[in-house]
Scaffold this motif. Structure first.
Motif, mmCIF file in Angstrom:
data_model
loop_
_atom_site.group_PDB
_atom_site.id
_atom_site.type_symbol
_atom_site.label_atom_id
_atom_site.label_comp_id
_atom_site.label_asym_id
_atom_site.label_seq_id
_atom_site.Cartn_x
_atom_site.Cartn_y
_atom_site.Cartn_z
ATOM 1 N N ASP A 53 44.503 27.365 -17.522
ATOM 2 C CA ASP A 53 43.220 26.904 -18.064
ATOM 3 C C ASP A 53 42.809 27.837 -19.198
ATOM 4 O O ASP A 53 43.387 28.911 -19.340
ATOM 5 C CB ASP A 53 42.155 26.912 -16.940
ATOM 6 C CG ASP A 53 41.022 25.939 -17.211
ATOM 7 O OD1 ASP A 53 40.439 25.987 -18.309
ATOM 8 O OD2 ASP A 53 40.707 25.136 -16.316
ATOM 9 N N GLU A 54 41.785 27.421 -19.940
ATOM 10 C CA GLU A 54 41.279 28.252 -21.049
ATOM 11 C C GLU A 54 40.483 29.436 -20.529
ATOM 12 O O GLU A 54 40.499 30.516 -21.112
ATOM 13 C CB GLU A 54 40.349 27.404 -21.942
ATOM 14 C CG GLU A 54 41.031 26.236 -22.623
ATOM 15 C CD GLU A 54 42.029 26.713 -23.657
ATOM 16 O OE1 GLU A 54 41.619 27.454 -24.565
ATOM 17 O OE2 GLU A 54 43.227 26.352 -23.539
ATOM 18 N N VAL A 55 39.724 29.193 -19.440
ATOM 19 C CA VAL A 55 38.822 30.220 -18.897
ATOM 20 C C VAL A 55 39.150 30.421 -17.413
ATOM 21 O O VAL A 55 39.939 29.661 -16.845
ATOM 22 C CB VAL A 55 37.336 29.783 -19.024
ATOM 23 C CG1 VAL A 55 36.924 29.730 -20.485
ATOM 24 C CG2 VAL A 55 37.109 28.444 -18.332
ATOM 25 N N ILE A 56 38.511 31.429 -16.809
ATOM 26 C CA ILE A 56 38.671 31.614 -15.362
ATOM 27 C C ILE A 56 37.602 30.786 -14.665
ATOM 28 O O ILE A 56 36.407 30.963 -14.914
ATOM 29 C CB ILE A 56 38.544 33.110 -14.975
ATOM 30 C CG1 ILE A 56 39.705 33.906 -15.588
ATOM 31 C CG2 ILE A 56 38.494 33.275 -13.453
ATOM 32 C CD1 ILE A 56 39.608 35.408 -15.395
ATOM 33 N N ARG A 57 38.035 29.824 -13.841
ATOM 34 C CA ARG A 57 37.051 29.037 -13.078
ATOM 35 C C ARG A 57 37.614 28.687 -11.708
ATOM 36 O O ARG A 57 38.829 28.763 -11.489
ATOM 37 C CB ARG A 57 36.593 27.797 -13.843
ATOM 38 C CG ARG A 57 37.674 26.778 -14.109
ATOM 39 C CD ARG A 57 37.153 25.742 -15.117
ATOM 40 N NE ARG A 57 38.170 24.724 -15.380
ATOM 41 C CZ ARG A 57 38.193 23.535 -14.794
ATOM 42 N NH1 ARG A 57 37.276 23.185 -13.918
ATOM 43 N NH2 ARG A 57 39.155 22.669 -15.076
ATOM 44 N N HIS A 77 37.448 34.395 -7.902
ATOM 45 C CA HIS A 77 37.059 34.508 -9.313
ATOM 46 C C HIS A 77 37.124 35.982 -9.729
ATOM 47 O O HIS A 77 37.697 36.344 -10.766
ATOM 48 C CB HIS A 77 35.645 33.951 -9.468
ATOM 49 C CG HIS A 77 35.235 33.667 -10.884
ATOM 50 N ND1 HIS A 77 35.053 34.668 -11.812
ATOM 51 C CD2 HIS A 77 34.966 32.500 -11.534
ATOM 52 C CE1 HIS A 77 34.700 34.119 -12.965
ATOM 53 N NE2 HIS A 77 34.650 32.805 -12.817
ATOM 54 N N THR A 81 39.577 37.923 -12.503
ATOM 55 C CA THR A 81 38.973 38.730 -13.570
ATOM 56 C C THR A 81 39.498 40.168 -13.521
ATOM 57 O O THR A 81 39.849 40.757 -14.549
ATOM 58 C CB THR A 81 37.430 38.719 -13.417
ATOM 59 O OG1 THR A 81 37.000 37.358 -13.348
ATOM 60 C CG2 THR A 81 36.745 39.424 -14.576
ATOM 61 N N ASP A 90 44.549 38.402 -21.782
ATOM 62 C CA ASP A 90 43.456 37.486 -22.081
ATOM 63 C C ASP A 90 43.925 36.086 -21.683
ATOM 64 O O ASP A 90 44.497 35.365 -22.487
ATOM 65 C CB ASP A 90 43.140 37.561 -23.583
ATOM 66 C CG ASP A 90 41.992 36.644 -23.952
ATOM 67 O OD1 ASP A 90 41.223 36.253 -23.042
ATOM 68 O OD2 ASP A 90 41.875 36.292 -25.140
ATOM 69 N N GLY A 92 43.297 32.493 -18.939
ATOM 70 C CA GLY A 92 42.402 31.774 -18.045
ATOM 71 C C GLY A 92 43.176 31.169 -16.887
ATOM 72 O O GLY A 92 44.418 31.191 -16.862
ATOM 73 N N HIS A 94 42.455 27.980 -13.581
ATOM 74 C CA HIS A 94 41.590 27.203 -12.696
ATOM 75 C C HIS A 94 42.116 27.411 -11.277
ATOM 76 O O HIS A 94 43.219 26.969 -10.954
ATOM 77 C CB HIS A 94 41.629 25.726 -13.098
ATOM 78 C CG HIS A 94 40.764 24.863 -12.237
ATOM 79 N ND1 HIS A 94 40.802 23.497 -12.283
ATOM 80 C CD2 HIS A 94 39.838 25.182 -11.295
ATOM 81 C CE1 HIS A 94 39.920 23.000 -11.408
ATOM 82 N NE2 HIS A 94 39.339 24.006 -10.782
ATOM 83 N N CYS A 121 47.762 34.492 -9.658
ATOM 84 C CA CYS A 121 47.552 34.799 -11.086
ATOM 85 C C CYS A 121 48.641 35.730 -11.600
ATOM 86 O O CYS A 121 49.084 35.599 -12.749
ATOM 87 C CB CYS A 121 46.172 35.412 -11.308
ATOM 88 S SG CYS A 121 44.843 34.237 -11.031
#
Ligand code: C5P
Length: 310
Positions: A53-57, A77, A81, A90, A92, A94, A121
Protein backbone atom coordinates in the motif's frame (compact mmCIF):
# COMPACT_ATOMS: atom_id res chain seq x y z
CA UNK A 1 -9.24 -16.55 4.72
CA UNK A 2 -10.07 -18.25 1.44
CA UNK A 3 -10.49 -15.25 -0.88
CA UNK A 4 -7.87 -14.72 -3.60
CA UNK A 5 -4.85 -12.89 -2.23
CA UNK A 6 -3.52 -9.68 -3.78
CA UNK A 7 -0.17 -10.05 -5.56
CA UNK A 8 2.78 -9.58 -3.25
CA UNK A 9 0.71 -10.17 -0.09
CA UNK A 10 2.23 -11.91 2.92
CA UNK A 11 0.07 -13.89 5.35
CA UNK A 12 1.46 -14.44 8.88
CA UNK A 13 -0.29 -16.18 11.78
CA UNK A 14 0.56 -15.62 15.48
CA UNK A 15 -0.92 -17.30 18.57
CA UNK A 16 -2.74 -16.16 21.68
CA UNK A 17 -1.33 -17.24 25.04
CA UNK A 18 -2.26 -18.14 28.54
CA UNK A 19 -0.02 -17.68 31.59
CA UNK A 20 0.47 -20.92 33.49
CA UNK A 21 2.07 -18.94 36.26
CA UNK A 22 2.17 -15.19 36.74
CA UNK A 23 3.99 -13.89 39.80
CA UNK A 24 4.02 -10.11 40.22
CA UNK A 25 6.45 -7.97 42.21
CA UNK A 26 6.00 -4.36 43.36
CA UNK A 27 5.99 -1.68 40.64
CA UNK A 28 9.39 -0.32 39.68
CA UNK A 29 10.38 3.26 38.85
CA UNK A 30 9.76 2.63 35.15
CA UNK A 31 6.06 2.04 35.96
CA UNK A 32 6.31 -1.67 35.17
CA UNK A 33 5.98 -4.57 37.58
CA UNK A 34 8.74 -7.17 37.65
CA UNK A 35 7.21 -10.48 36.58
CA UNK A 36 8.10 -14.14 36.68
CA UNK A 37 5.74 -15.83 34.28
CA UNK A 38 5.36 -18.99 32.23
CA UNK A 39 3.61 -18.45 28.91
CA UNK A 40 2.01 -21.14 26.84
CA UNK A 41 0.88 -20.34 23.28
CA UNK A 42 -2.46 -21.96 22.42
CA UNK A 43 -4.27 -22.87 19.21
CA UNK A 44 -6.20 -19.62 18.90
CA UNK A 45 -4.66 -17.33 16.31
CA UNK A 46 -4.49 -13.89 14.83
CA UNK A 47 -4.09 -13.82 11.05
CA UNK A 48 -2.40 -10.82 9.50
CA UNK A 49 -2.34 -10.31 5.75
CA UNK A 50 0.17 -7.62 4.76
CA UNK A 51 -0.72 -6.10 1.38
CA UNK A 52 1.44 -3.51 -0.41
CA UNK A 53 0.00 0.00 0.00
CA UNK A 54 1.02 3.66 -0.23
CA UNK A 55 0.62 4.28 3.51
CA UNK A 56 0.51 2.22 6.71
CA UNK A 57 -3.11 1.32 7.49
CA UNK A 58 -5.03 -1.37 9.34
CA UNK A 59 -8.42 -3.05 8.97
CA UNK A 60 -9.86 -5.65 11.33
CA UNK A 61 -12.41 -8.46 10.99
CA UNK A 62 -13.19 -11.49 13.15
CA UNK A 63 -13.80 -11.96 16.89
CA UNK A 64 -14.64 -8.64 18.66
CA UNK A 65 -13.33 -6.71 15.61
CA UNK A 66 -15.65 -3.76 16.29
CA UNK A 67 -13.79 -3.02 19.53
CA UNK A 68 -10.31 -2.78 18.00
CA UNK A 69 -8.94 0.62 16.95
CA UNK A 70 -7.51 0.80 13.43
CA UNK A 71 -5.50 4.00 13.84
CA UNK A 72 -2.03 4.45 15.35
CA UNK A 73 -3.31 3.09 18.71
CA UNK A 74 -3.44 -0.33 17.05
CA UNK A 75 -0.36 -2.33 18.06
CA UNK A 76 0.05 -3.80 14.56
CA UNK A 77 0.03 -0.26 13.13
CA UNK A 78 2.72 0.72 15.65
CA UNK A 79 4.71 -2.42 14.78
CA UNK A 80 4.80 -1.52 11.07
CA UNK A 81 5.73 2.08 11.87
CA UNK A 82 8.50 0.98 14.25
CA UNK A 83 9.97 -1.46 11.71
CA UNK A 84 9.93 1.23 8.98
CA UNK A 85 11.68 3.70 11.31
CA UNK A 86 14.22 1.17 12.60
CA UNK A 87 15.23 0.10 9.10
CA UNK A 88 14.96 3.57 7.53
CA UNK A 89 12.54 2.36 4.90
CA UNK A 90 9.80 4.53 3.41
CA UNK A 91 7.12 1.94 2.67
CA UNK A 92 3.43 1.46 3.24
CA UNK A 93 1.32 -1.60 4.02
CA UNK A 94 -2.33 -2.48 4.47
CA UNK A 95 -2.47 -4.85 7.44
CA UNK A 96 -5.67 -6.90 7.22
CA UNK A 97 -6.18 -8.50 10.60
CA UNK A 98 -8.53 -11.42 11.20
CA UNK A 99 -8.96 -11.82 14.94
CA UNK A 100 -9.33 -15.19 16.62
CA UNK A 101 -8.04 -14.20 20.07
CA UNK A 102 -10.49 -12.31 22.32
CA UNK A 103 -9.95 -8.54 22.56
CA UNK A 104 -8.85 -7.25 26.00
CA UNK A 105 -9.15 -10.82 27.26
CA UNK A 106 -5.72 -11.36 28.83
CA UNK A 107 -4.64 -13.67 26.01
CA UNK A 108 -2.27 -11.33 24.20
CA UNK A 109 -4.33 -10.83 21.04
CA UNK A 110 -2.99 -7.34 20.37
CA UNK A 111 0.54 -8.59 21.05
CA UNK A 112 0.02 -11.40 18.52
CA UNK A 113 -1.09 -8.79 15.95
CA UNK A 114 2.08 -6.81 16.60
CA UNK A 115 4.33 -9.87 16.32
CA UNK A 116 2.60 -11.00 13.12
CA UNK A 117 2.80 -7.48 11.66
CA UNK A 118 6.55 -7.26 12.39
CA UNK A 119 7.26 -10.55 10.64
CA UNK A 120 4.85 -9.88 7.74
CA UNK A 121 6.27 -6.39 7.05
CA UNK A 122 9.82 -7.65 7.34
CA UNK A 123 9.04 -10.20 4.62
CA UNK A 124 6.93 -7.80 2.50
CA UNK A 125 9.48 -4.99 2.59
CA UNK A 126 12.51 -7.28 2.32
CA UNK A 127 14.11 -5.67 5.37
CA UNK A 128 15.48 -9.10 6.31
CA UNK A 129 15.92 -8.66 10.07
CA UNK A 130 17.09 -11.62 12.13
CA UNK A 131 14.59 -13.09 14.60
CA UNK A 132 16.68 -11.62 17.42
CA UNK A 133 16.40 -8.12 15.96
CA UNK A 134 12.66 -8.56 15.52
CA UNK A 135 12.60 -9.65 19.18
CA UNK A 136 14.17 -6.34 20.26
CA UNK A 137 11.58 -4.35 18.30
CA UNK A 138 8.85 -6.60 19.73
CA UNK A 139 9.93 -5.76 23.30
CA UNK A 140 9.65 -2.04 22.51
CA UNK A 141 6.02 -2.57 21.48
CA UNK A 142 4.86 -4.40 24.59
CA UNK A 143 5.86 -6.89 27.27
CA UNK A 144 3.98 -9.83 25.66
CA UNK A 145 5.00 -9.20 22.04
CA UNK A 146 8.34 -11.12 22.09
CA UNK A 147 6.52 -14.23 23.29
CA UNK A 148 4.00 -14.04 20.43
CA UNK A 149 7.00 -14.19 18.06
CA UNK A 150 8.51 -17.29 19.67
CA UNK A 151 5.39 -19.15 20.85
CA UNK A 152 5.57 -22.66 22.42
CA UNK A 153 6.13 -22.56 26.20
CA UNK A 154 8.55 -20.07 27.73
CA UNK A 155 9.57 -18.41 30.97
CA UNK A 156 9.31 -14.61 30.90
CA UNK A 157 11.25 -12.48 33.39
CA UNK A 158 11.74 -8.71 33.66
CA UNK A 159 8.57 -7.14 32.28
CA UNK A 160 7.73 -10.59 30.92
CA UNK A 161 9.79 -9.92 27.80
CA UNK A 162 13.08 -11.60 28.78
CA UNK A 163 12.31 -15.07 27.44
CA UNK A 164 13.82 -18.50 27.98
CA UNK A 165 12.25 -21.50 26.21
CA UNK A 166 10.77 -24.03 28.65
CA UNK A 167 10.80 -27.76 28.16
CA UNK A 168 7.24 -29.06 27.91
CA UNK A 169 6.27 -32.55 26.86
CA UNK A 170 2.95 -33.53 25.25
CA UNK A 171 -0.15 -31.44 24.74
CA UNK A 172 -2.24 -29.66 27.32
CA UNK A 173 -5.98 -29.23 26.74
CA UNK A 174 -7.71 -26.06 27.87
CA UNK A 175 -11.29 -24.83 28.00
CA UNK A 176 -11.58 -21.06 27.66
CA UNK A 177 -14.50 -19.09 29.07
CA UNK A 178 -14.59 -15.71 27.35
CA UNK A 179 -16.25 -12.64 28.82
CA UNK A 180 -16.73 -9.92 26.25
CA UNK A 181 -16.64 -7.10 28.76
CA UNK A 182 -12.83 -6.92 28.70
CA UNK A 183 -10.28 -5.62 31.21
CA UNK A 184 -7.28 -3.48 30.33
CA UNK A 185 -3.89 -4.58 31.60
CA UNK A 186 -3.04 -1.25 33.32
CA UNK A 187 -6.31 -1.21 35.31
CA UNK A 188 -5.68 -4.74 36.60
CA UNK A 189 -2.10 -3.88 37.62
CA UNK A 190 -3.44 -0.76 39.37
CA UNK A 191 -5.92 -2.91 41.31
CA UNK A 192 -3.03 -5.26 42.21
CA UNK A 193 -1.08 -2.22 43.52
CA UNK A 194 -3.96 -1.27 45.80
CA UNK A 195 -4.22 -4.79 47.20
CA UNK A 196 -0.46 -5.14 47.69
CA UNK A 197 0.75 -1.75 48.87
CA UNK A 198 4.00 -2.05 50.82
CA UNK A 199 4.73 -5.48 49.34
CA UNK A 200 8.46 -6.30 49.10
CA UNK A 201 9.29 -9.53 47.35
CA UNK A 202 10.82 -10.78 44.15
CA UNK A 203 8.51 -12.80 41.91
CA UNK A 204 9.60 -16.35 41.17
CA UNK A 205 8.51 -19.50 39.38
CA UNK A 206 8.08 -22.77 41.21
CA UNK A 207 10.39 -25.63 40.29
CA UNK A 208 7.46 -28.01 40.71
CA UNK A 209 5.60 -26.28 37.88
CA UNK A 210 8.58 -26.61 35.55
CA UNK A 211 8.90 -30.30 36.48
CA UNK A 212 5.20 -30.92 35.78
CA UNK A 213 5.68 -29.36 32.32
CA UNK A 214 8.67 -31.60 31.58
CA UNK A 215 6.65 -34.61 32.73
CA UNK A 216 3.75 -33.52 30.46
CA UNK A 217 1.41 -34.32 33.34
CA UNK A 218 -1.73 -32.13 33.46
CA UNK A 219 -2.73 -33.40 36.92
CA UNK A 220 0.60 -32.35 38.39
CA UNK A 221 0.61 -29.07 36.47
CA UNK A 222 -2.87 -28.21 37.79
CA UNK A 223 -1.57 -28.07 41.34
CA UNK A 224 0.99 -25.40 40.45
CA UNK A 225 -0.98 -23.04 38.21
CA UNK A 226 -0.90 -19.55 39.69
CA UNK A 227 -1.91 -16.03 38.74
CA UNK A 228 -1.32 -13.09 41.07
CA UNK A 229 -3.57 -10.93 38.87
CA UNK A 230 -6.55 -13.22 39.46
CA UNK A 231 -7.80 -11.56 42.66
CA UNK A 232 -7.74 -8.01 41.20
CA UNK A 233 -9.28 -9.28 37.93
CA UNK A 234 -12.19 -10.88 39.84
CA UNK A 235 -12.64 -7.69 41.84
CA UNK A 236 -12.95 -5.69 38.61
CA UNK A 237 -15.12 -8.29 36.85
CA UNK A 238 -17.39 -10.02 39.40
CA UNK A 239 -18.98 -12.22 36.67
CA UNK A 240 -15.83 -14.32 37.01
CA UNK A 241 -17.10 -15.78 40.31
CA UNK A 242 -19.92 -17.51 38.40
CA UNK A 243 -17.44 -18.76 35.80
CA UNK A 244 -15.25 -20.35 38.50
CA UNK A 245 -18.34 -21.88 40.15
CA UNK A 246 -19.35 -23.42 36.83
CA UNK A 247 -15.89 -24.94 36.28
CA UNK A 248 -15.90 -26.25 39.88
CA UNK A 249 -18.85 -28.45 38.96
CA UNK A 250 -17.02 -30.06 36.04
CA UNK A 251 -14.04 -32.41 35.87
CA UNK A 252 -11.68 -29.50 35.09
CA UNK A 253 -8.43 -30.04 37.00
CA UNK A 254 -8.12 -26.34 37.78
CA UNK A 255 -9.31 -23.02 36.38
CA UNK A 256 -7.40 -19.74 36.40
CA UNK A 257 -7.64 -16.26 34.97
CA UNK A 258 -5.47 -15.86 31.90
CA UNK A 259 -3.00 -12.95 32.23
CA UNK A 260 -4.87 -9.81 33.27
CA UNK A 261 -8.21 -11.45 32.39
CA UNK A 262 -11.09 -11.70 32.13
CA UNK A 263 -10.70 -14.92 30.09
CA UNK A 264 -10.67 -17.98 32.35
CA UNK A 265 -8.66 -21.02 31.23
CA UNK A 266 -9.45 -24.42 32.73
CA UNK A 267 -7.03 -27.32 32.38
CA UNK A 268 -8.57 -30.64 31.30
CA UNK A 269 -6.99 -34.08 31.68
CA UNK A 270 -7.48 -34.85 27.95
CA UNK A 271 -9.23 -33.61 24.81
CA UNK A 272 -12.46 -35.63 25.23
CA UNK A 273 -12.91 -34.36 28.80
CA UNK A 274 -12.20 -30.80 27.59
CA UNK A 275 -15.14 -31.11 25.16
CA UNK A 276 -17.42 -32.37 27.97
CA UNK A 277 -16.32 -29.54 30.31
CA UNK A 278 -16.95 -26.98 27.55
CA UNK A 279 -20.47 -28.37 26.99
CA UNK A 280 -21.24 -28.13 30.72
CA UNK A 281 -19.96 -24.55 31.02
CA UNK A 282 -21.84 -23.57 27.88
CA UNK A 283 -24.99 -25.03 29.49
CA UNK A 284 -24.37 -23.04 32.70
CA UNK A 285 -24.55 -19.86 30.57
CA UNK A 286 -21.95 -17.93 32.58
CA UNK A 287 -19.65 -16.87 29.72
CA UNK A 288 -20.19 -15.18 26.37
CA UNK A 289 -18.26 -17.87 24.52
CA UNK A 290 -16.64 -21.20 25.43
CA UNK A 291 -13.80 -22.65 23.37
CA UNK A 292 -11.55 -25.70 23.51
CA UNK A 293 -7.88 -25.12 22.63
CA UNK A 294 -4.59 -26.85 23.25
CA UNK A 295 -0.99 -25.86 23.80
CA UNK A 296 1.81 -25.42 23.10
CA UNK A 297 1.29 -23.74 19.71
CA UNK A 298 3.83 -22.27 17.30
CA UNK A 299 4.92 -18.62 17.36
CA UNK A 300 4.46 -16.07 14.55
CA UNK A 301 5.06 -17.81 11.25
CA UNK A 302 4.57 -17.35 7.54
CA UNK A 303 1.44 -19.08 6.22
CA UNK A 304 1.65 -17.93 2.62
CA UNK A 305 3.49 -15.47 0.45
CA UNK A 306 1.66 -14.63 -2.78
CA UNK A 307 4.12 -14.15 -5.65
CA UNK A 308 3.82 -11.06 -7.84
CA UNK A 309 3.27 -13.17 -10.95
CA UNK A 310 0.10 -14.85 -9.60
O1 C5P B 1 3.87 -3.73 27.85
P1 C5P B 1 2.42 -3.50 27.65
O2 C5P B 1 2.14 -2.29 26.80
O3 C5P B 1 1.68 -4.70 27.21
O4 C5P B 1 1.86 -3.15 29.09
C1 C5P B 1 0.65 -2.45 29.26
C2 C5P B 1 0.60 -1.87 30.67
O5 C5P B 1 0.52 -2.93 31.62
C3 C5P B 1 1.82 -1.08 31.10
O6 C5P B 1 1.73 0.26 30.70
C4 C5P B 1 1.77 -1.23 32.61
O7 C5P B 1 0.79 -0.36 33.16
C5 C5P B 1 1.24 -2.63 32.79
N1 C5P B 1 2.35 -3.61 32.96
C6 C5P B 1 3.04 -3.62 34.16
N2 C5P B 1 4.07 -4.51 34.34
C7 C5P B 1 4.41 -5.39 33.37
C8 C5P B 1 3.70 -5.42 32.14
C9 C5P B 1 2.68 -4.50 31.96
O8 C5P B 1 2.74 -2.84 35.06
N3 C5P B 1 5.41 -6.24 33.58
Amino acid sequence: MTEPRPAGAVHVRAPGKINLSLAVGPKGEDGYHPLATVFQAVTLYEDVLAVPDEVIRVSVTGRHADRVPTDSRNLAHRAATLLAEATGIDAGVHLQITKGVPTAGGMGGGSADAAAALLACDLLWGTGLAREELGHLAAELGADVPFALTGQTAVGLGRGDALTPALARGRFHWVLAIIEDGLTTPEVFRAWDQLNSGARFAPRISDALMQALVAGDPRRLAGHLRNDLQVPAIELQPRLREVFKAFDETSALRALVSGSGPTVAALAPDHATALAIAAAVEQADVADEVLVVSGPAHGARLVESVRDSE
